[in-house]
Design an enzyme around this catalytic site. Structure first.
Site, PDB file in Angstrom:
ATOM      1  N   GLU A 436       8.726   3.359   3.384  1.00 36.85           N
ATOM      2  CA  GLU A 436       7.457   3.160   4.170  1.00 36.85           C
ATOM      3  C   GLU A 436       7.435   1.524   4.709  1.00 36.85           C
ATOM      4  O   GLU A 436       7.255   0.662   3.978  1.00 36.85           O
ATOM      5  CB  GLU A 436       6.267   3.183   3.422  1.00 36.85           C
ATOM      6  CG  GLU A 436       5.057   3.018   4.048  1.00 36.85           C
ATOM      7  CD  GLU A 436       3.648   3.008   3.202  1.00 36.85           C
ATOM      8  OE1 GLU A 436       2.654   2.655   3.588  1.00 36.85           O
ATOM      9  OE2 GLU A 436       3.864   3.530   1.978  1.00 36.85           O
ATOM     10  N   ASP A 511      -0.879   3.148  -2.726  1.00 42.37           N
ATOM     11  CA  ASP A 511      -1.987   3.138  -2.372  1.00 42.37           C
ATOM     12  C   ASP A 511      -2.384   4.539  -1.601  1.00 42.37           C
ATOM     13  O   ASP A 511      -1.346   5.272  -1.545  1.00 42.37           O
ATOM     14  CB  ASP A 511      -2.201   1.958  -1.388  1.00 42.37           C
ATOM     15  CG  ASP A 511      -1.431   1.910  -0.192  1.00 42.37           C
ATOM     16  OD1 ASP A 511      -0.664   2.978   0.068  1.00 42.37           O
ATOM     17  OD2 ASP A 511      -1.383   0.821   0.568  1.00 42.37           O
TER      18      ASP A 511
END
Length: 650
Positions: A436, A511
């Protein structure tokens, strides 16, 4: 129909029980949580076999405060008479002899999920104790235990405390009751998962029409009862909750051909992918096999014939493909047969060649009868129109698919500036990290072992494929990049042998956004590269949440429990760093904690229950907001320790 009488002589003995305690993994696969539930399923499957063969209609599973579990059915009851060869009761034979049971002889069971006859004895061998009651006019009782032999220093497993006892207590009940306590000397955990048990019991209730299955947990006073008079028709309806069906009730047909009983229910929705779940003798076949192949070919042939009879397909038109008919298809295929042969990566693929013509023949003949029903003309017209639309999309996507698989120049164009390839050419050693963000991707590129680790940074969130058609999916740059990097193609063109990396590792922040990216990627793999998951190639990287440091001492923690352990280890005067993202780590930290095979933690992605996984993806990634909210409110507990998956060193 199997014979109603069931005696000790019907039990065939193949060998003893010596090796189970020594090598439990040979019999239950693992001593982890999956193996723990395996010994419960062996007893449950025996009860289900009684029901599937017409001898029982009620099963009850209980969990107790002492950690034990029980299974009770109202079937014929385990044989209580003396076995002439063994010289002991049928009950003792079943629970002390490996490969002993009534399922090696088709006179006793027409079809059986407990194919190997090891279930009851293995459960006994891996339990601290096991108790049996058999109800046949009177109550019979027998107990077994596993204990440490002080002379040899070895555990004696599943030893009878005494011969089977006829208590002389009269009863109107019938059937068998087995209660056992898993041995904590064997298993990594002895805590059963209620969620896991409920999923399997619900599935079994769907697959066995009219069977009542009760569950009760003494620890929480929680109970649940499953009974589906519609059987697999109700199963299809359940899977399609949250989707928009294109016609009313699912189509259902069943027949027996060449001694193979076939039962199928289908319904089309407005989805763009298919959800086909198959079973053999109540056992999920997540990798498909001959019965699925037979169904698909029979469905394709029948629907093409119908389209031509209705003049929807003209003489000049090509036949529609199987891929066209499967768009939006939800189907349950349940067959029952003898001498089942499994193959594939996880032994969940049916290999019996005779299943293909049997299922294809039933599908063609039974669909032909349904097509003659005037009330169903609109239903089949709707199915054909759906397939025609899918064919148009298929043709439109053809060029995009070729680009995604394609020539080296296009592949390089897709990947330039993104993929940092590894130098190694052995796919079985190579790893692809899908990372990511550019920042984390840059750190990963610096940290990696170039010989066998490749890095593919994502510059944005990939497309949620659950809501898009194939041509739209293939226009998404991030998705195309992933397909090109893996080299396998997608959907019906998927070729596992062309996979360039045998570990595909999703590495995202710990997250909400990171969780969403993981969900999107897993949805894509599940819908269009499911074999990648079935073959065990997909993993989730587990970066640490905390760094505890004091002076030159640094310790990493991956959850709250481990954090407290690390704090105690470091001692007073410590400092804590909470990592909000991968980008906060420098290359050496990222290597040490997340990428180094010697010290990292990976979570392997598996599909234990394809039907339930399909349902969950529809709820969480589909368009029905109400279904998603309902699921979250029912299942989310943000104050509870996460036990969703077991992390293991890989």
């Amino acid at each position: 129909m199997a014979k109603v009488s069931y005696k000790a002589e019907d039990i065939k003995i193949l060998e003893g029980l010596d090796a189970v305690r020594l090598r439990p993994g040979m019999y239950i696969g693992t001593t982890g949580v999956k193996g723990l539930h395996h010994i419960l399923w062996e007893i449950v499957d025996n009860a289900i076999d009684e029901a599937a063969n017409g001898y029982a209609n009620k099963i009850e599973v209980k969990l107790y405060k002492d950690g034990s579990a029980s299974v009770e059915d109202n079937g014929r009851g385990i044989p209580t008479d003396i076995h002439s060869k063994a010289g002991v009761s049928g009950v003792e034979v079943v629970f002390t002899q490996l490969h002993a049971g009534g399922k090696f002889d088709s006179d006793n069971y027409n079809f059986s999920g407990g194919l190997h006859g090891v279930g009851a004895s293995v459960t006994n061998a891996l339990s601290e104790w096991l108790k049996v009651e058999v109800y046949k006019n009177t109550v019979y009782q027998m107990e077994f235990s596993s204990y440490l032999d002080e002379e040899t220093g070895k555990v004696k497993s599943g030893v009878p405390k005494a011969p089977l006892k006829d208590t002389k207590v009269k009863t109107t009940k019938k059937g068998s009751f087995i209660r056992f306590l898993p041995d904590k000397r064997v298993f990594e955990t002895v805590e059963f998962s209620v969620e896991t048990i409920l999923k399997r019991l619900k599935e079994l209730a769907f697959l066995n029409k009219g069977l009542e299955i009760k569950f009760y947990d003494e620890n929480t006073d929680f109970s649940r009862t499953y009974k589906f008079d519609g059987g697999i028709v109700d199963f299809v309806k359940y899977l399609n909750e949250g989707k928009s069906s294109l016609y009313g009730d699912p189509l259902y047909f069943s027949a027996t051909r060449d001694n193979i009983a076939v039962e199928i229910a289908i319904q089309h929705t407005d989805a763009y992918t298919d959800s086909v779940c198959s079973y053999v003798n109540n056992i999920p076949t997540g990798e498909g096999g001959m019965h699925e192949t037979g169904f698909r070919s029979g469905l394709t042939r029948s629907l093409n014939d119908y389209a031509r009879e209705r003049n929807i397909l003209k003489e000049k038109d090509d036949n529609l493909l199987g891929d066209d008919f499967k768009e939006g298809l939800t189907a349950i295929i349940s067959i029952k047969m003898q001498n089942v042969q499994f193959e594939g990566q996880t032994k969940t693929k049916l290999g019996n060649p005779e299943a293909r013509p049997a299922v294809e023949g039933v599908t063609v003949s039974e669909l032909s009868l349904l097509m003659k029903n005037k009330k169903l003309v609109k239903v089949f017209d709707t199915i054909i129109n759906k397939a025609l639309g899918a064919a148009k999309v298929r043709l439109a996507a053809k060029k995009a698919k070729e680009i995604a698989r394609a020539s080296k120049s296009i592949e390089v164009q897709n990947l330039v500036g993104k993929l940092a390839a590894c130098s190694g050419r052995k796919a079985e050693l190579n790893e692809l990290f899908i990372v990511e963000g550019d920042s984390a991707g840059g750190s990963a590129k610096q940290a990696r072992m170039r010989q066998y680790q490749a890095i593919l940074p994502l510059r944005g969130k990939p497309l949620n494929v659950e809501k898009k058609k194939l041509d739209q999916i293939l226009q998404n740059e991030e998705i195309r990049t992933i397909i090109s990097a893996l080299g396998t193609g997608i959907g019906s063109d998927f070729e596992l042998d062309d996979l360039k990396y045998h570990k595909v590792i999703i590495l995202s922040d710990a997250d909400q956004d990171g969780a969403h990216i993981r969900a999107i990627l897993l949805t894509f793999f599940f819908r269009y590269m499911r074999e990648l998951i079935n073959a065990g190639h997909v993993y989730i990287g587990m970066p640490p949440l905390y760094k505890v440091h004091k002076g030159s001492v640094e310790e990493y923690a991956y959850d709250e429990k481990e954090l407290q352990e690390k704090i105690a280890k470091v001692g007073r005067g410590y400092s804590i760093q909470r990592y909000k993202g991968l980008g906060e780590m420098n290359p050496s930290q990222l290597w040490e904690t997340t990428m180094n095979p010697q010290s990292r933690s990976l979570m392997q992605v598996t599909i234990e229950d394809a039907a339930e996984a399909d349902k969950l993806i529809t709820v969480l990634m589909g368009d029905e907001v109400g279904e998603r909210k309902k699921y979250i409110f029912e299942h989310a507990n943000f104050n509870k320790e996460d036990k969703f998956a077991k992390i293991k060193k890989v």
